[in-house]
Motif scaffolding. Structure first.
Motif, mmCIF file in Angstrom:
data_model
loop_
_atom_site.group_PDB
_atom_site.id
_atom_site.type_symbol
_atom_site.label_atom_id
_atom_site.label_comp_id
_atom_site.label_asym_id
_atom_site.label_seq_id
_atom_site.Cartn_x
_atom_site.Cartn_y
_atom_site.Cartn_z
ATOM 1 N N ASP A 230 0.851 -1.188 0.000
ATOM 2 C CA ASP A 230 0.000 0.000 0.000
ATOM 3 C C ASP A 230 0.889 1.241 0.000
ATOM 4 O OD1 ASP A 230 -1.828 2.027 0.416
ATOM 5 O OD2 ASP A 230 -2.827 1.036 2.088
ATOM 6 N N ASP B 190 0.446 4.143 1.041
ATOM 7 C CA ASP B 190 0.431 4.889 2.297
ATOM 8 C C ASP B 190 1.397 4.316 3.333
ATOM 9 O OD1 ASP B 190 -1.505 6.570 1.266
ATOM 10 O OD2 ASP B 190 -3.165 5.402 2.085
ATOM 11 N N LYS B 191 1.826 3.078 3.143
ATOM 12 C CA LYS B 191 2.746 2.443 4.095
ATOM 13 C C LYS B 191 4.208 2.737 3.778
ATOM 14 C CE LYS B 191 -0.394 -1.199 5.216
ATOM 15 N NZ LYS B 191 -0.573 -2.034 6.309
ATOM 16 N N SER C 38 10.416 4.554 6.368
ATOM 17 C CA SER C 38 10.065 3.133 6.362
ATOM 18 C C SER C 38 11.329 2.284 6.260
ATOM 19 C CB SER C 38 9.160 2.802 5.172
ATOM 20 O OG SER C 38 7.934 3.472 5.259
#
Length: 79
Positions: free
Chosen positions: A20, A22-23, A28
């Motif tokens: 996704d 958004d992840k 990250s």
């Protein structure tokens, strides 16, 4: 860090791994996203193909999206 580089990375990770968008943020962890050293190389090739550039081999392995994009971003053509 440009939005173009991050957006491109989000798109590539979504296409390749179904992650996704958004992840995927600058902070990250590549490991948390399931990106191993082989996938890093494949992503570099994807950037090279997309922008018609050659990214040199990297000696230090990035551990975050920010570090990976720091390697790639200097080679993305400025519009």
């Amino acid at each position: 860090m440009s939005n173009i580089a991050l957006e491109t990375m989000q798109e590539l990770l979504h296409e390749r791994l179904g992650i996704d968008k958004d992840k995927v943020s600058l902070d990250s962890s590549l490991e948390d996203l399931g990106i191993d050293s082989l996938m890093q190389i494949e992503l570099l090739f994807d950037f090279e193909d997309k922008y018609k550039v050659k990214i040199p081999d990297i000696s230090e392995k990035p551990t975050t999206i920010r570090e990976l994009l720091a390697v790639i971003e200097p080679f993305i053509p400025k519009s």
